[in-house]
Structures are given as structure tokens and as C-alpha cells.
Design an enzyme around this catalytic site. Sequence first.
Site, PDB file in Angstrom:
ATOM      1  N   HIS A 192      19.760 -32.034  30.503  1.00  0.00           N
ATOM      2  CA  HIS A 192      19.984 -30.652  30.084  1.00  0.00           C
ATOM      3  C   HIS A 192      18.629 -29.973  29.916  1.00  0.00           C
ATOM      4  O   HIS A 192      17.901 -30.270  28.973  1.00  0.00           O
ATOM      5  CB  HIS A 192      20.771 -30.661  28.775  1.00  0.00           C
ATOM      6  CG  HIS A 192      21.281 -29.314  28.355  1.00  0.00           C
ATOM      7  ND1 HIS A 192      20.761 -28.125  28.819  1.00  0.00           N
ATOM      8  CD2 HIS A 192      22.281 -28.966  27.508  1.00  0.00           C
ATOM      9  CE1 HIS A 192      21.410 -27.107  28.277  1.00  0.00           C
ATOM     10  NE2 HIS A 192      22.337 -27.590  27.483  1.00  0.00           N
ATOM     11  N   CYS A 224      20.746 -22.390  25.735  1.00  0.00           N
ATOM     12  CA  CYS A 224      21.186 -23.073  26.962  1.00  0.00           C
ATOM     13  C   CYS A 224      21.684 -22.110  28.036  1.00  0.00           C
ATOM     14  O   CYS A 224      21.992 -22.540  29.150  1.00  0.00           O
ATOM     15  CB  CYS A 224      22.287 -24.067  26.631  1.00  0.00           C
ATOM     16  SG  CYS A 224      21.905 -25.032  25.169  1.00  0.00           S
ATOM     17  N   LYS A 232      24.068 -32.123  35.103  1.00  0.00           N
ATOM     18  CA  LYS A 232      23.251 -32.576  33.962  1.00  0.00           C
ATOM     19  C   LYS A 232      23.258 -34.096  33.870  1.00  0.00           C
ATOM     20  O   LYS A 232      22.350 -34.694  33.305  1.00  0.00           O
ATOM     21  CB  LYS A 232      23.771 -31.971  32.653  1.00  0.00           C
ATOM     22  CG  LYS A 232      23.460 -30.488  32.501  1.00  0.00           C
ATOM     23  CD  LYS A 232      23.862 -29.981  31.129  1.00  0.00           C
ATOM     24  CE  LYS A 232      23.506 -28.514  30.933  1.00  0.00           C
ATOM     25  NZ  LYS A 232      24.420 -27.596  31.635  1.00  0.00           N
ATOM     26  N   HIS A 287      28.969 -26.126  32.716  1.00  0.00           N
ATOM     27  CA  HIS A 287      27.932 -26.295  31.698  1.00  0.00           C
ATOM     28  C   HIS A 287      27.856 -27.795  31.378  1.00  0.00           C
ATOM     29  O   HIS A 287      26.765 -28.341  31.296  1.00  0.00           O
ATOM     30  CB  HIS A 287      28.240 -25.448  30.464  1.00  0.00           C
ATOM     31  CG  HIS A 287      27.090 -25.378  29.510  1.00  0.00           C
ATOM     32  ND1 HIS A 287      25.834 -25.000  29.907  1.00  0.00           N
ATOM     33  CD2 HIS A 287      26.993 -25.685  28.188  1.00  0.00           C
ATOM     34  CE1 HIS A 287      25.012 -25.072  28.861  1.00  0.00           C
ATOM     35  NE2 HIS A 287      25.681 -25.485  27.822  1.00  0.00           N
ATOM     36  N   GLU A 294      35.277 -26.415  27.629  1.00  0.00           N
ATOM     37  CA  GLU A 294      35.026 -25.818  28.946  1.00  0.00           C
ATOM     38  C   GLU A 294      36.219 -26.061  29.879  1.00  0.00           C
ATOM     39  O   GLU A 294      36.648 -25.147  30.594  1.00  0.00           O
ATOM     40  CB  GLU A 294      33.745 -26.409  29.551  1.00  0.00           C
ATOM     41  CG  GLU A 294      33.385 -25.796  30.897  1.00  0.00           C
ATOM     42  CD  GLU A 294      31.964 -26.138  31.353  1.00  0.00           C
ATOM     43  OE1 GLU A 294      31.339 -27.038  30.767  1.00  0.00           O
ATOM     44  OE2 GLU A 294      31.492 -25.479  32.306  1.00  0.00           O
ATOM     45  N   PHE A 316      24.402 -22.497  22.549  1.00  0.00           N
ATOM     46  CA  PHE A 316      24.450 -22.482  21.091  1.00  0.00           C
ATOM     47  C   PHE A 316      24.295 -21.032  20.649  1.00  0.00           C
ATOM     48  O   PHE A 316      23.517 -20.267  21.224  1.00  0.00           O
ATOM     49  CB  PHE A 316      23.279 -23.284  20.513  1.00  0.00           C
ATOM     50  CG  PHE A 316      23.570 -24.757  20.351  1.00  0.00           C
ATOM     51  CD1 PHE A 316      24.781 -25.313  20.674  1.00  0.00           C
ATOM     52  CD2 PHE A 316      22.579 -25.597  19.838  1.00  0.00           C
ATOM     53  CE1 PHE A 316      25.039 -26.674  20.509  1.00  0.00           C
ATOM     54  CE2 PHE A 316      22.812 -26.946  19.670  1.00  0.00           C
ATOM     55  CZ  PHE A 316      24.036 -27.489  19.993  1.00  0.00           C
TER      56      PHE A 316
END
Lengths: 406, 88
Positions: free
Chosen positions: A335, A166, A330, A298, A309, A394
Site C-alpha cells: 500500500h 490513501c 496491493k 482499494h 468495498e 482514512f
Amino acid sequence: MSPRGNRVVITGAGTINALAHDVAGTLEAFREGRCGITELDIRDKERLSIRIGGQVHNWDPEDRFNRQQIVLYDKFTQFTLLAAREAVAQSGLNFEGRLGYETGVILGTAGGGVNTWDENYRAVYEEGKNRVHPFVVPKLMNNAACSHVSMEFHLKGPSFTVATACASSNHAMGQAFHMVRSGMTKAMLTGGSESMLCFGGIKAWEGLRVMSKDACRPFSLNRNGMVQGEGAAVFVFEDYEHARARGAEILAEVVGFAMTSDAADIVMPSKHGAARAIAGALRDAGVNGEDVGYINAHGTGTAANDKTECAAVADVFGPHADRLMISSTKSMHGHLIGGTGAVELLACIMALRDGVIAPTIGYEEPDPECALDVVPNAARDAKVDVVLSNAFAFGGLNAVLALRRA
Amino acid sequence: MARSVQEKVIAIIAEQAVLEPSDVTMTSTLEDLGIDSLGLVESIFAIEEAFDISVPFNANDPGSSAFDISSVAAIVAAVEGLVAARAA
């Protein structure tokens, strides 16, 4: 030259995503807070438990490419080329002469040609065929999009593809920034692309049980997971003096970049890793936390990411965390995994250039663990001078970019 | 039937926790057994495969999922319910 090297500016932008097939349409959707997430239109959908996504609709490759190109271009390459054409056209650059040797391509993707893998596994496993098309390998490889962009625009400088899940696009754009800043290149085409919305791509994600079946609601207490998207965004990063000398229109300046690794867990995010990347980008840019007006989060809409976050932002900015705005687009385009940071950079440019902050849509209930100004549901007019774009992948790989108003 | 569901669920959880089945009691919680979020998702996958069922579980909000994971006994009861629903 600044103390760190040459100044780097953005002189072109292009995109295709679930909201629109170009930048103007995407920014309009951001301003309107429009949702591009729909019921998926893919083969074997009835065998999926996740049936929504930020899918690109009304896409016919034959409108854009000839038959010889289509046999070589997976959808992630097609999306990339469309975005690159728009970005290069806006920049007004011509790479056929010396500039082509001084310009490269660095793109992010997590999966590369996932649709090509999917279609050809189907052919050999499900349909029992013993032969596949001769171009399967050059079509599916992760660097295919990068190579086709370099071929179409005669870009002969440093070129490669970055795969950090990501965070792929942010890592790619960070590398492109470093190359122009260091003087290694005069310009770069950079950004990223993803196209995983096929049966195998979604089935793999279902396994983790982090996907929402109904909507992407970042920072909302009732959020229930991420929604996948697809598409691409590509930018022209250019040496400021080069851009100024030719009178180019400057969309924004890239002023800082930092990357860190959590070294902790393969899927769970770490507040410390994220905070170190954010603080590192501020240091690299030479700006104070108080200068930051907006962060493109994010903001995946998972329980774990959004609270981690927000805690990282609160740690880095202290009391200023309550004054800055942070939103996740998003919620509108889904995403895009390896392409997500690139599409999200458009919201950063819009904030700096147009003074419009893209909202977090789908926001329904405040979460005490995400108690920041997440610009809920409606875009907002605000003048901001410095913005950040977060990406936390990830694998614990974090990449944060800092941009300043031109 | 009920007993064999219990035995199979305990065997799956024990394997995930790297314990003997005899160390897994009905009152144990997954936390007691040292099973983290990834281990939980893997256990649910193993349960789905073993019983040919679909377990309604979203890792974003384990608390409000229809599938109760608060203890081994709760998981066994939930699996028994899903197995019975499949047989019906």
C-alpha cells in the site's frame, strides 16, 4: 467536445515501486503475479514489530541525481522525478515553448518527506544535535515533488499537491482530469508518490494495529492487515485533440471521476460513501455499470476495507457485480498510501491496452463477505472496455476514476 | 498483585468508556460499555504502557488474537498472564 468538455487521454506513464523501477517491469510483475513485499532493510528494524514492506530495492540516488539535487530531494521527490522522466519521455512532449504555460503538475502524497522528518528528528532528539541542514524544510514539504517536477520540465500552469491519505493520488489525477477536460490546461503531469518506510513511519502505523506481519492477502478470509509500500507513478494527461494532432500514442482515455466524503468515522470505511463515489464515476463517464469489465480495488487486505468495498460494488452493480473482475495489486507492491492510486492505474491501463487483468495474489481462502471474482493468484486474459480505480481514504474521503480503452 | 492488575485494567477501561470504575463489572463486554474499535486499540495501548507489556492484538481479527477481549474478566486474566510472563 463531449457534453462535459474536452476528451482527456493518457499519453505517458512512469513508475518506480517495489516490483520494478519502470512501467515495463511493473507490468511484467503484474502478469506474473510476482510479490515485491520483502523483509525490510531499514535502520532500527529490530525495534519494530512490523518488519515487511513493499520496499524499493537497489536504489542509489547517485545513479540518477547530482549532489546538489540530492541535498534537496527527499526519497519521495526522487521517486517522483524518476517516474515523471519516464512518463514525459514516452509522451514525446516538449514543454519549453507555449505548451509549458498550458501544462501543470498535480500530485498526491500523504506524508511528503517522511524520511527527512525522521532523519532530522533523530539528529536533534536522539543524537542531541542543535543544528540541522539548511534545506530540511524545502526537502520535506509535501509540495516539494510537485515543484521539482515543474522545474525540471518547465511546467508553468496550475500546480499543487493533494493530501487525502490513501486517496491522494486519485484525487490528484481527478483534478488533473478536470483541468484538461475544462480546457484550463492542454496537458498535466499527475499521479503520486510516497516513501514512509523508515523507523518513524512504520512505528506510527504499528500503533493502529491494522498491519500484517506476514503478507497482504486482500479479500482472502485469512487476511490479517495491510502492508506498506513505497514508490511513485506519474502520468501525462493530455487533451485528446492535441494528442491526435501530433500523432501521439494513446494509452487510455480518462472518462470519469467522482469523489465523496463519508462524514462518518476517521478510520472505519462506509459502504455508502464508497458506493456513491463508484456510481458517481459511472455517471460522470456516461457509462452503464454493465460496461465495466474490471475494477482495480482499494483492497487493502484489512478486515474492514475489503468487505465494505465488496458490499459497495455489489450495491452499485447489482447482478453485474458477479460478472466483472476486481483485483487488488496491493498484494504485490504493498500500500503506497498517497501514491497507491497512481501505481494501481498502471494495472487499469494494462487491462485496457494489453487485455491482461492483474491478479490478487496471496489469496488462500474465500470470504463469503468478499464473494466477487477477485482474479485470485494468476493474471487473466480478458478484453475489457471500461475500468474503474477505487481509492477510499482514512477520514472517509473517496475518489474513483473511470478509464476507457483508446 | 492480582487485585491491583484488576483495578488498573478496570480504571483504564472505565476512563475509555467515560464511566466510573464502579460501573465496570467483570462480566461486562466492551460492547456493553460502548467501547468501539478505536477505543479498544486505545485501551490496549494504555494497558501496554501501564504494565510495560506487549499485547498481541491485531484489529483485523480480534477473535483469533492470542489476547482474549471477550469480557473485562478475560482481559484482566490475559493481562495477568502477560505480567507474570514478563516477571518470569
